[in-house]
Design a protein around this motif. Structure first.
Motif, PDB file in Angstrom:
ATOM      1  N   SER A 116       0.843  -1.205   0.000  1.00  0.00           N
ATOM      2  CA  SER A 116       0.000   0.000   0.000  1.00  0.00           C
ATOM      3  C   SER A 116       0.872   1.248   0.000  1.00  0.00           C
ATOM      4  O   SER A 116       0.518   2.259  -0.611  1.00  0.00           O
ATOM      5  N   GLU A 139      -9.645  -2.618   2.151  1.00  0.00           N
ATOM      6  CA  GLU A 139      -8.991  -2.989   3.408  1.00  0.00           C
ATOM      7  C   GLU A 139      -9.002  -1.884   4.439  1.00  0.00           C
ATOM      8  O   GLU A 139      -9.110  -2.134   5.627  1.00  0.00           O
ATOM      9  N   GLU A 140      -8.809  -0.655   3.966  1.00  0.00           N
ATOM     10  CA  GLU A 140      -8.652   0.430   4.915  1.00  0.00           C
ATOM     11  C   GLU A 140      -9.680   1.521   4.665  1.00  0.00           C
ATOM     12  O   GLU A 140     -10.163   1.689   3.544  1.00  0.00           O
ATOM     13  N   ASP A 185      -6.835  -2.182  -3.894  1.00  0.00           N
ATOM     14  CA  ASP A 185      -6.023  -2.588  -2.736  1.00  0.00           C
ATOM     15  C   ASP A 185      -6.937  -3.256  -1.705  1.00  0.00           C
ATOM     16  O   ASP A 185      -7.604  -2.589  -0.964  1.00  0.00           O
TER      17      ASP A 185
HETATM   18 MG    MG Z   1      -2.025  -2.744   2.443  1.00  0.00          MG
END
Ligand code: MG
Ligand code: TYD
Length: 463
Positions: A116, A139-140, A185
């Motif tokens: 990332s 993911e984030e 991602d």
């Molecule tokens: Mg990552």
């Protein structure tokens, strides 16, 4: 629409089967096919506009009537691929000279390795250059991504962050927007609601990749897919996508030293021998300096020897450290870090037989400084020299470097890429190379002389 079908999918190779089996008929792995079937929606047929570039293997999407075979004369080429140089030296090198416009790149690696981080740094550079970037994150949260961006000083407003786990949503934004670049991602964290299987399964991961690639090719969007790899490689990972994408990069490294190596394992636009070396710092990944693999060159110590090794097409000067000490164990210890233990055993057996160096009452520790893993047989001679230097307790001047492969009868043979190795050694002030008789190099290496040794006995004499 056709009914969804039950399928059993191997987590190792991605093969699909109508029946369960203990051993995968395709790849031969055991216990990789789950007992529970998954439902696979029947494939929709759609037309892909224009001719796709670079031979992307789209599994579906063509309608037969629009496809006409062409002779080479009738096929238009685009000349040289247009590339974008990010200015992150090591990243551009690995890609073979910058990002190819319209390409699909897969970046794989273990969690926490820096995928990332690098992609956010690249996104920011692209954005600064005026290109719209859509950063799709499953993911984030946006605030987590912004935190990282602030740390990296990468907060350009041309990056749009879309935190979603739903690929259809992401695609509709790409469809309506004017983005030139898109990042997913990661491919394991987003899923399609058209499939009943969970996110991260082989079917989902492949489907996500196909969907993203279809829109990317259609709208000429350059695409980056991030893929998680676990230590045992068990999860439906980037492996199943390798054959679809143009470029596959894997991140590996030594967590404790902050060393990160980005390796190209497939590249339709460049060589796969390239590696990029980075250092993880508090401001993100920095292109590493070649000097990070050698500690203090000017203080010779017993057991410390430098040698130029190859990583892909590049050479690095690394420091081999050996420690030979009296053993207090029933079986003497042989411990290696960054080097194959069995090869060390072999080199010690050769030293024992041909040089009368009996190491049976000594522990031998071997370390490659800087966290690099050395697989290059050219380092053999340096390892033997380091062991001898430690046994005899005699330091070797850092102006000397050793280069050669050691055979089972103690003879020393030449290695490849001599010019590149010697010029790397020359940069660090090496003036003498001890190596095989057949080391040939060009006149551009001015300040290095070669001391020829035919076998290990001559090596001892020369030390
Ligand atoms: Mg990552
Ligand atoms: P990250 O890119 O989140 O890894 P991945 O996406 O591959 O899972 O990077 C994770 C690690 O890098 C994390 O442990 C923190 C560290 N890091 C730094 O040391 N410096 C930095 O500037 C950044 C952004 C991360």
């Amino acid at each position: 629409m056709a009914k969804p079908k039950q399928r059993y999918i191997c987590s190792s190779c991605g093969g699909e089967f109508p029946k369960w089996a203990g051993k995968c008929p395709d790849c031969g792995e055991w216990n990789t096919i789950p007992q529970e079937p998954i439902m696979v929606a029947a494939k929709k047929s759609s037309t892909m506009a224009g001719n796709s570039m670079g031979g992307i293997g789209m599994g579906n999407g063509y309608t037969i009537s629009t496809l006409v075979p062409k002779k080479f004369d009738e096929i238009e080429t685009r000349g040289e691929f247009s590339r974008f140089m990010t200015g992150i030296r090591e990243f551009d090198t690995v890609l073979g000279g910058g990002i190819v416009q319209g390409s699909v790149t897969l970046i794989g690696g273990e969690p926490g390795i820096g995928k990332s981080t690098i992609i956010l740094m690249v996104s920011s550079i692209l954005a600064e250059a005026g290109h719209g970037v859509l950063y799709i994150s499953g993911e984030e949260s946006p605030s987590q991504i912004k935190n990282r961006a602030e740390r990296l000083n990468a907060t350009s407003n041309n990056i749009s962050v879309l935190a979603t786990m739903d690929i259809e949503q992401a695609i509709s934004h790409l469809e309506s927007g004017t983005y030139r670049y898109a990042v997913v991602d990661s491919v394991q964290s987003v899923s399609s609601s058209n499939l009943t299987s969970a996110a991260g399964t082989v079917t989902q991961v492949k489907h996500i990749a196909y969907q993203m690639m279809e829109i990317a090719k259609r709208k000429n969007i350059t695409l980056f897919l991030i893929g998680q790899v676990t230590k045992d490689g068990a999860v439906a990972g980037p492996k199943v996508l390798e054959h679809l994408v143009d470029t596959v990069l894997y991140f590996e490294g030594d967590y404790n030293r902050g060393l990160r190596i980005l390796r190209a394992v497939k590249n339709r636009f460049g060589s796969t021998d390239e590696v990029g070396v980075f250092e993880m710092s508090s401001q993100g990944l920095k292109s590493a300096d070649a000097s990070m693999f050698v500690s203090n060159l000017n203080t010779p110590m017993p057991g410390k020897v430098i040698t130029p090794v190859m990583e892909g097409t590049r050479s690095f000067l690394v420091e081999v450290q050996a420690l030979v000490s009296t053993t207090y164990y029933q079986y003497p210890k042989r411990t290696t870090v960054g080097f194959e233990a069995r090869r060390l055993d072999m080199l010690m057996a050769v030293l024992d037989k041909y040089c009368n160096i009996n190491l049976s009452s000594y522990d031998v520790y071997l370390n490659i400084a800087g966290g690099l893993r050395v697989n290059d047989p050219g380092a053999d001679l340096a390892i033997c020299a380091a062991i001898l230097s430690s046994v005899k307790d005699k330091p070797i001047s850092s102006q000397y470097s050793f280069l050669g492969e050691v055979g089972l009868s103690g003879e020393i043979s030449s290695v490849t890429n001599i010019n590149s190795r010697l010029s790397e050694a020359e940069k660090f002030g090496v003036t003498s190379i001890v190596g095989s008789e057949r080391l040939e190099f060009t006149k551009s290496i001015k300040h290095v002389s070669i001391k020829y040794v035919r076998n290990l006995v001559q090596l001892i004499d020369s030390l």
